[in-house]
Write a protein that holds these residues in place. Structure first.
Motif, PDB file in Angstrom:
ATOM      1  N   LYS A  46       0.822  -1.216   0.000  1.00  0.00           N
ATOM      2  CA  LYS A  46       0.000   0.000   0.000  1.00  0.00           C
ATOM      3  C   LYS A  46       0.854   1.263   0.000  1.00  0.00           C
ATOM      4  CE  LYS A  46      -4.242  -1.873   1.882  1.00  0.00           C
ATOM      5  NZ  LYS A  46      -3.860  -3.152   2.520  1.00  0.00           N
ATOM      6  N   ASP A 240       0.210   5.586  -4.435  1.00  0.00           N
ATOM      7  CA  ASP A 240      -1.072   6.316  -4.385  1.00  0.00           C
ATOM      8  C   ASP A 240      -1.178   7.229  -5.612  1.00  0.00           C
ATOM      9  OD1 ASP A 240      -3.210   7.902  -3.890  1.00  0.00           O
ATOM     10  OD2 ASP A 240      -2.369   8.910  -2.121  1.00  0.00           O
ATOM     11  N   SER A 243      -1.214  10.976  -5.066  1.00  0.00           N
ATOM     12  CA  SER A 243      -0.174  11.666  -4.308  1.00  0.00           C
ATOM     13  C   SER A 243       0.499  12.734  -5.166  1.00  0.00           C
ATOM     14  CB  SER A 243       0.861  10.666  -3.802  1.00  0.00           C
ATOM     15  OG  SER A 243       1.498  10.059  -4.909  1.00  0.00           O
TER      16      SER A 243
END
Lengths: 271, 385
Positions: A46, A240, A243
C-alpha cells in the motif's frame, strides 16, 4: 490426579527437547519471515515512499545546504579521502548516470546539473537480499532500513548495492572528536545529541528519516530543500495515484538511476 | 596418532617456531585492527572488500580441490590415489580453516559473528557459504581422521565413513559454487555478473589445488621417509593440465562475451586490469605476470615430456599457483569494484598490517597443515607403506 511428578518431569523434558529444535525450524520456516526481508512482487503493497527532485529548481547552494542538514541531523562525520562517509551527495550527469553519459550530447543545462544522490529505497533491494543477518531490511512502507546493532560489518550490502549508496565505518566515527585534523573539519561533532553516533565496523546509509515519516513529518532533506525553494524535493507515496509525487511524474519526464538492473529505484530526477 | 606431532627433527621444530613467530606478529597487528577497526587496511568506500576476501576466495578453491584425489580414488577405483587421499583431505582442512579466519578478520564487528546463526537468512548467499564451509570442514576431519587411524591399525575404515566420503564429493563442488554465487548474483558489478563464474572458479581450483599438492608431495618425499609416489604425481600432473586448460579457456569466454558484445560496463573492468583506465593501472603489471605464468604453465603441462618430468612439472605447478593466485587473489576483487557505480576508478592496495595479518592467517594454515601432514606421514612410515 491427572499427572504425577514423574510424568510431569517427562513432559517438561520432552517439550524442552522439541522446543529447541522446533524453535529454530520455525524461525527458518515461519510464514512471513521471508517476506519481511524480501518483499515479493506479488504482495499487495500500500505504501512505498519515494522522492522526486526537480532538477530545474535545485542548484549547488541548495544542495550543499541539504547535504549539510542531513549529515548534521544524523551525525555523519566529514572524513576526507576514500574512506569517507556520506548519506546524500552531489554528482554531475556523467557520474550520476555513467551508462547514459557516454557519447550523449546532452544540453548545456544538463551538463551543468548536479544531481543529489542517496539510497534509492529500491522496490527490490539487492542489499537486503544479500545481508546475512537481516541487519538491512525493507519496511512495510518501502523504506530500506539499517539495524546498526545487528550489522556484523561483512559489507556484502556494499558490494550488492549498484548505486554506491552505502558507507562503512572503517574506524570509530567518534575519533573525529580526538583527531586534530578531523576535529577541524567537524568542530561541533556530534551535531545532533538526540541521534546516536555509530560504532566502528558497521555499514550506514540514508534511512529516509523513517522516524519523522512515522510521525507524519517530511525527511530532513525535503524539509530543508523546500524551505529554500518550494517544490524542489517532492516526497510521497508512489503507490497512491493521487499523491503529489504521482501527479508531478504524470506531467514531467523523470530519470532514475540504472533502472535496467530491475532494482526499482524510488528516487526520480525531474529533468 | 596425535602424539606423533610432538616428536620430530630439529628442522621440523624450527619450521614450527618460524610459523609461530609469524602468527605472533600477525596477532599483534590484528589486535591493532581490533582496536582501530578496518581503518588500518587499504580498503575504502569503493573497494569495500580487499585482500582478506580475495584470499578467502582463493583458499576455498584449494579446499575444494581435495576432491581431485578423492574422486578418482573412490568413484573410479583408482587405487594409486589411496596412498595420498589423506593429504588431499588434510589440505582441505587447513584451507577451510584459513577461509574461516579470513572471513573473521574481514568482519567489522567480529564479536557479532554469531548473528549469522541467530538470524538465519536463507536468501543470503553468505548464510549458505557458512553452512557448506563448516560442513566441508567437519566432513574432512571425520574422513581424514578415520581413514588414517584405520590405516594405522591395519583395518578397513568403517562403512559409515564411506557414506561420508560419497557425500564429500559433491560437497566439495558446492563450496566453490556457493562462493562464486557470492559474486555472480550482484546486479551492479558487471565483472562478476557472469554465469560462468562458478565454472571458472572450479577450473582454477582444480588446477591450483592439485598443483599445491604436487609441491607438497615433493616436499614430503624430500624431508620424510615416505614417498607419495611417482605415478600419483604423474596423474596429478594430468589433472592439473586439463583443469588449467579449462581455466584459461573459460577466461577467453569471458573476453569474448565482453568484447564482442562491446558493452562498456563489461569491457571496462577487464581494460582496467590489463591496460589501465582513466590513468589508473596499478594492477596491469600483475595481470600480465599472471598471463605470462599461465602461458608458461600451459606450455609445460601440454607437452607430455615436460609434464611427466618431475622437475619441469614442479615449475609448471609453481607457475599455475602464481597465475591463479594473481587472478583470484588480486584481480577478481579489485577488478570487480572498478570502475565503481559512478564510473570512477579507486585504487586499492593492502597496507602493511593488512598484509601481515594475511601472512599470519597463512602461517596458521600452514601450521595446521604441517601438524596434520606430520601425523599422516608418521602413520605411513609406521605401517611401512
Amino acid at each position: 490426579m491427572g499427572v504425577n511428578r514423574r510424568e510431569f518431569l517427562k513432559i517438561i523434558g520432552l517439550s524442552a527437547l522439541f522446543g529447541i529444535g522446533a524453535k529454530s525450524a520455525l524461525q527458518l520456516l515461519a510464514p512471513g519471515e521471508l517476506e519481511a526481508s524480501v518483499p515479493p512482487l506479488t504482495k499487495e503493497k500500500k505504501i512505498q515512499w519515494a522522492m522526486a527532485i526537480d532538477m530545474k529548481k535545485v542548484d549547488d547552494q541548495l544542495l550543499d545546504k541539504v547535504i549539510e542538514a542531513c549529515h548534521k541531523y544524523y551525525n555523519v562525520p566529514k572524513i576526507p579521502g576514500p574512506k569517507e562517509l556520506k548519506w546524500i551527495w552531489k554528482e554531475d550527469f556523467e557520474h550520476a548516470f555513467p551508462e547514459q553519459a557516454e557519447g550523449a550530447y546532452v544540453t548545456e543545462e544538463v551538463e551543468k546539473m548536479h544531481f543529489p544522490l542517496l539510497c534509492n529505497h529500491c522496490d527490490n533491494p539487492p542489499c537486503c537480499r544479500v545481508c546475512p543477518t537481516k541487519a538491512t531490511f525493507k519496511r512495510e512502507d518501502g523504506i530500506v532500513m539499517m539495524d546498526w546493532h545487528r550489522c556484523i560489518g561483512c559489507r556484502f550490502c556494499m558490494a550488492g548495492c549498484p548505486y554506491g549508496s552505502r558507507s562503512f565505518n572503517w574506524g570509530d566515527p567518534r575519533r573525529v572528536m580526538k583527531n586534530k585534523d578531523l576535529r577541524k573539519l567537524n568542530p561541533d561533532f556530534p551535531t545532533n545529541k538526540k541521534f546516536p553516533t555509530r560504532t566502528k565496523g558497521v555499514v550506514e546509509k540514508c534511512i529516509f528519516c523513517y522516524e519523522k515519516v512515522d510521525k507524519g513529518e517530511l525527511p530532513v532533506c525535503v524539509e530543508t530543500a523546500n524551505k529554500i525553494k518550494k517544490g524542489s524535493f517532492i516526497f510521497g507515496n508512489i503507490l497512491d495515484p493521487e499523491s503529489e509525487i504521482r501527479k508531478v511524474l504524470r506531467k514531467r519526464f523523470a530519470l532514475r538511476r540504472k533502472p535496467v538492473l530491475g532494482t526499482g529505484p524510488n528516487i526520480f530526477y525531474l529533468i | 596418532m596425535i602424539q606423533t606431532i610432538f616428536k620430530g627433527s630439529k628442522k621440523y621444530g624450527y619450521w614450527i617456531l618460524f610459523l609461530l613467530a609469524i602468527i605472533g606478529v600477525a596477532f599483534i597487528c590484528y589486535m591493532m585492527q581490533w582496536r582501530e577497526g578496518l581503518l588500518i587496511t587499504g580498503m575504502n568506500r569503493d573497494v569495500s572488500w580487499g585482500f582478506y576476501i580475495a584470499q578467502f576466495t582463493y583458499l576455498v578453491g584449494i579446499a575444494a580441490s581435495g576432491v581431485m584425489v578423492v574422486l578418482p580414488c573412490y568413484l573410479h577405483n583408482y587405487k594409486a590415489f589411496a596412498r595420498i587421499t589423506v593429504f588431499g583431505e588434510f589440505l582441505a582442512i587447513a584451507a577451510v580453516l584459513m577461509c574461516l579466519m579470513f572471513i573473521f578478520v574481514d568482519l567489522g564487528k567480529p564479536m557479532r559473528m554469531l548473528n549469522v546463526l541467530f538470524y538465519p537468512t536463507p536468501h543470503s548467499i553468505l548464510f549458505w557459504d557458512m553452512i557448506v564451509l563448516n560442513g566441508y570442514l567437519l566432513l574432512n576431519i571425520l574422513i581424514g581422521w578415520n581413514v588414517l587411524s584405520a590405516e594405522r591399525k591395519g583395518v578397513h575404515y568403517p562403512d559409515w565413513v564411506k557414506v561420508l566420503i560419497y557425500i564429500s564429493i559433491p560437497w566439495a563442488f558446492s563450496i566453490h559454487t556457493v562462493t562464486a554465487f557470492i559474486y555472480a548474483g550482484l546486479p551492479g558489478r558487471p565483472y562478476w555478473l557472469t554465469a560462468i563464474m562458478a565454472a571458472r572458479f572450479l577450473a582454477s581450483a582444480f588446477c591450483s589445488g592439485p598443483a599445491l599438492l604436487v609441491i607438497l608431495c615433493l616436499i614430503i618425499r624430500k624431508v620424510t621417509n615416505f614417498d607419495p609416489g611417482k605415478e600419483q604425481i604423474r596423474t596429478l600432473g594430468g589433472i592439473i593440465a586439463y583443469a588449467m586448460i579449462l581455466n584459461v579457456f573459460f577466461f577467453f569466454l569471458e573476453l569474448f562475451t565482453a568484447f564482442y558484445s562491446h558493452i562498456p560496463e563489461h569491457m571496462k573492468p577487464i581494460i582496467y586490469l590489463f591496460k589501465g583506465l582513466n590513468g589508473h593501472g596499478r594492477l596491469v603489471p600483475w595481470m600480465w605476470t599472471a598471463a605470462i605464468f599461465a602461458f608458461i604453465s600451459l606450455l609445460l603441462l601440454i607437452i607430455p615430456q615436460t609434464r611427466r618430468k618431475e622437475d619441469t612439472l614442479l615449475i609448471a605447478c609453481i607457475s599455475v599457483i602464481i597465475a591463479t593466485w594473481i587472478d583470484k587473489g588480486l584481480g577478481l576483487i579489485i577488478g570487480g569494484f572498478n570502475p565503481n557505480p559512478f564510473g570512477r576508478i579507486t585504487d586499492y592496495w593492502p597496507t602493511k598490517p593488512e598484509v601481515m595479518i594475511t601472512l599470519g592467517v597463512y602461517a596458521f594454515g600452514f601450521l595446521v597443515l604441517t601438524l596434520l601432514y606430520k601425523m599422516a606421514v608418521s602413520v605411513k612410515e609406521e605401517v611401512g607403506a
